[in-house]
Design a protein around this motif. Structure first.
Motif, PDB file in Angstrom:
ATOM      1  N   LEU A  20       6.555   0.335  -1.949  1.00 16.71           N
ATOM      2  CA  LEU A  20       5.221   0.861  -2.222  1.00 16.71           C
ATOM      3  C   LEU A  20       5.166   2.305  -1.737  1.00 16.71           C
ATOM      4  O   LEU A  20       5.002   2.565  -0.541  1.00 16.71           O
ATOM      5  CB  LEU A  20       4.154   0.015  -1.526  1.00 16.71           C
ATOM      6  N   PRO A  21       5.314   3.281  -2.648  1.00 19.42           N
ATOM      7  CA  PRO A  21       5.354   4.689  -2.242  1.00 19.42           C
ATOM      8  C   PRO A  21       4.053   5.206  -1.627  1.00 19.42           C
ATOM      9  O   PRO A  21       4.073   6.190  -0.891  1.00 19.42           O
ATOM     10  CB  PRO A  21       5.668   5.425  -3.550  1.00 19.42           C
ATOM     11  N   GLU A  22       2.950   4.552  -1.930  1.00 25.65           N
ATOM     12  CA  GLU A  22       1.647   4.996  -1.400  1.00 25.65           C
ATOM     13  C   GLU A  22       1.331   4.244  -0.103  1.00 25.65           C
ATOM     14  O   GLU A  22       0.290   3.619   0.053  1.00 25.65           O
ATOM     15  CB  GLU A  22       0.564   4.771  -2.463  1.00 25.65           C
ATOM     16  N   GLY A  23       2.270   4.337   0.832  1.00 24.86           N
ATOM     17  CA  GLY A  23       2.221   3.526   2.038  1.00 24.86           C
ATOM     18  C   GLY A  23       1.103   3.844   3.002  1.00 24.86           C
ATOM     19  O   GLY A  23       0.811   3.036   3.896  1.00 24.86           O
ATOM     20  N   GLU A  24       0.469   5.001   2.844  1.00 27.76           N
ATOM     21  CA  GLU A  24      -0.619   5.381   3.748  1.00 27.76           C
ATOM     22  C   GLU A  24      -1.992   5.079   3.154  1.00 27.76           C
ATOM     23  O   GLU A  24      -3.014   5.364   3.784  1.00 27.76           O
ATOM     24  CB  GLU A  24      -0.506   6.881   4.068  1.00 27.76           C
ATOM     25  N   LEU A  45       7.117   0.292   2.900  1.00 32.66           N
ATOM     26  CA  LEU A  45       6.037   1.269   2.794  1.00 32.66           C
ATOM     27  C   LEU A  45       6.606   2.667   3.028  1.00 32.66           C
ATOM     28  O   LEU A  45       7.285   2.894   4.036  1.00 32.66           O
ATOM     29  CB  LEU A  45       4.953   0.984   3.833  1.00 32.66           C
ATOM     30  N   LEU A  46       6.346   3.590   2.119  1.00 30.90           N
ATOM     31  CA  LEU A  46       6.828   4.959   2.262  1.00 30.90           C
ATOM     32  C   LEU A  46       5.716   5.855   2.790  1.00 30.90           C
ATOM     33  O   LEU A  46       4.558   5.734   2.387  1.00 30.90           O
ATOM     34  CB  LEU A  46       7.340   5.491   0.923  1.00 30.90           C
ATOM     35  N   GLY A  47       6.084   6.738   3.692  1.00 33.32           N
ATOM     36  CA  GLY A  47       5.121   7.663   4.289  1.00 33.32           C
ATOM     37  C   GLY A  47       5.470   7.901   5.743  1.00 33.32           C
ATOM     38  O   GLY A  47       6.524   7.474   6.229  1.00 33.32           O
ATOM     39  N   ASP A  48       4.601   8.584   6.442  1.00 32.44           N
ATOM     40  CA  ASP A  48       4.805   8.822   7.867  1.00 32.44           C
ATOM     41  C   ASP A  48       4.479   7.535   8.630  1.00 32.44           C
ATOM     42  O   ASP A  48       3.336   7.057   8.573  1.00 32.44           O
ATOM     43  CB  ASP A  48       3.882   9.942   8.331  1.00 32.44           C
ATOM     44  N   PRO A  49       5.455   6.935   9.318  1.00 34.41           N
ATOM     45  CA  PRO A  49       5.214   5.652   9.994  1.00 34.41           C
ATOM     46  C   PRO A  49       4.032   5.687  10.963  1.00 34.41           C
ATOM     47  O   PRO A  49       3.295   4.701  11.070  1.00 34.41           O
ATOM     48  CB  PRO A  49       6.527   5.390  10.738  1.00 34.41           C
ATOM     49  N   GLY A  50       3.859   6.825  11.660  1.00 38.39           N
ATOM     50  CA  GLY A  50       2.730   6.941  12.581  1.00 38.39           C
ATOM     51  C   GLY A  50       1.405   6.859  11.849  1.00 38.39           C
ATOM     52  O   GLY A  50       0.478   6.153  12.275  1.00 38.39           O
ATOM     53  N   LYS A  51       1.305   7.583  10.732  1.00 38.13           N
ATOM     54  CA  LYS A  51       0.069   7.578   9.954  1.00 38.13           C
ATOM     55  C   LYS A  51      -0.156   6.218   9.303  1.00 38.13           C
ATOM     56  O   LYS A  51      -1.297   5.732   9.233  1.00 38.13           O
ATOM     57  CB  LYS A  51       0.097   8.680   8.895  1.00 38.13           C
ATOM     58  N   ILE A  52       0.929   5.603   8.818  1.00 37.88           N
ATOM     59  CA  ILE A  52       0.811   4.268   8.223  1.00 37.88           C
ATOM     60  C   ILE A  52       0.227   3.293   9.248  1.00 37.88           C
ATOM     61  O   ILE A  52      -0.716   2.541   8.956  1.00 37.88           O
ATOM     62  CB  ILE A  52       2.183   3.764   7.722  1.00 37.88           C
ATOM     63  N   ALA A  53       0.769   3.321  10.459  1.00 35.59           N
ATOM     64  CA  ALA A  53       0.297   2.422  11.516  1.00 35.59           C
ATOM     65  C   ALA A  53      -1.160   2.691  11.866  1.00 35.59           C
ATOM     66  O   ALA A  53      -1.956   1.756  12.051  1.00 35.59           O
ATOM     67  CB  ALA A  53       1.182   2.557  12.747  1.00 35.59           C
ATOM     68  N   ASP A  54      -1.530   3.967  11.941  1.00 42.18           N
ATOM     69  CA  ASP A  54      -2.918   4.331  12.264  1.00 42.18           C
ATOM     70  C   ASP A  54      -3.887   3.845  11.188  1.00 42.18           C
ATOM     71  O   ASP A  54      -4.949   3.292  11.499  1.00 42.18           O
ATOM     72  CB  ASP A  54      -3.044   5.849  12.423  1.00 42.18           C
TER      73      ASP A  54
END
Length: 330
Positions: A20-24, A45-54
């Motif tokens: 899923l490229p829209e991971g955030e 999930l693609l994206g910045d892991p920190g932002k994804i988690a937030d």
């Protein structure tokens, strides 16, 4: 719906990896929670892991178990870039250009699939269709023997007497404005395969027209008649017939009258429209006037399943499309 539950159950057995490229994105994260909880697929999930988690924490989504990859820092960037250069060498793509392209999750996702690190992709909740499909066309390409990508809708009807217990598959309703006979034949064959892989039906494909078996004369009729012959030669094991009018395709009495002896007439469960104009209008008429639920478009003809979401999609739409994509990846 019972069939969607069956599709999800089959996806669980397949245990595919869907990126899923829209991971955030919030709906994507909520869908990931459901997908993982129900065991429908493994998720990247693609994206910045920190932002994804937030973002997941903010919306209350539990994404534990999903793999998170930042395309900008991934350890596989170099290998993917080399693969991209090899694929696009005739276009003069340089490694530096490839590395820059990989910063975009919409390019990184298809490269994961091309390299065998994922089985399918879903995107489009916050990206335009062209942006989702362009990297797919460039690097994943179409399946062998197929030159055209098309879009199928699964139509869930209230009247169970039509199609496969009330399920019909319509194509092309999303991609090709004016397919020629060869392209229309390819659409017919790939739609039959989609129907079998996802719905589990034995496809009976009607090639639609305003004529049934030569009842009218026109170049548009000739195109469908030619496409029917080409599709039958491409896949002789499939039940494909035409050209035929819609009532001849769906109504037993009309089919027997207008196309006696046909294995498809009066019992079709896959409808192939002669062009995008008819297909798009047709599925929306059935959706709005007959109250059918339309699931799709499911993109078909790609060498691996990459599906585009509507930007107005719901969380359940994403969950359903992940299950469908997993089934396509059989």
């Amino acid at each position: 719906m019972e069939l969607l539950n069956q599709i999800k159950e089959q996806a669980r057995k397949l245990n595919r990896t869907i990126v899923l490229p829209e991971g955030e994105e919030i709906r994507t994260l909520k869908a990931t929670d459901i997908i993982l909880k129900e065991g429908i697929a493994k998720i990247v999930l693609l994206g910045d892991p920190g932002k994804i988690a937030d973002e997941a924490k903010k919306c209350g989504a539990n994404i534990e178990g999903a793999e998170m990859i930042n395309p900008k820092t991934s350890g596989k960037r170099d290998a993917y870039a080399d693969l991209m250069v090899e694929i696009r060498k005739k276009k003069g793509l340089t490694k530096e250009e490839a590395l820059e392209m990989l910063n975009d999750p919409l390019t990184y996702g298809p490269m994961m699939i091309k390299a065998g690190d994922a089985d399918g992709e879903i995107a489009g909740a916050i990206n335009a269709t062209g942006d989702v499909l362009r990297p797919a066309f460039q690097f994943v390409k179409t399946m062998p023997g197929v030159s055209v990508v098309s879009g199928a809708f699964m139509m869930f009807l209230k009247d169970k007497s039509f199609g496969h217990d009330g399920v019909l598959v319509f194509a092309d309703c999303a991609v090709m404005p004016d397919p020629d006979a060869q392209q229309l034949a390819e659409i017919a064959v790939t739609t039959a395969k989609t129907a079998k892989a996802i719905v589990g039906m034995e496809p009976k494909v009607a090639m639609l027209s305003f004529s049934t078996k030569g009842s009218a004369k026109h170049d548009l009729v000739d195109k469908v008649a030619q496409a029917t012959k080409l599709a039958q030669s491409m896949a002789p094991e499939l039940k494909i017939d035409g050209e035929m009018q819609l009532d001849a395709a769906l109504v037993k009495e009309v089919g027997e009258l207008k196309a006696p002896g046909s294995e498809v007439a009066g019992q079709a469960n896959v409808l192939v429209f002669p062009g995008l104009e008819a297909g798009n209008i047709g599925y929306k008429l059935v959706q709005r006037l007959a109250g059918a639920e339309a699931v799709g478009p499911v993109l078909q003809g790609m060498a691996a399943p990459i599906n585009d979401l509507s930007r107005g999609c719901s969380v359940s739409d994403i969950v359903n499309m992940v299950a469908i994509t997993a089934n396509q990846a059989q």
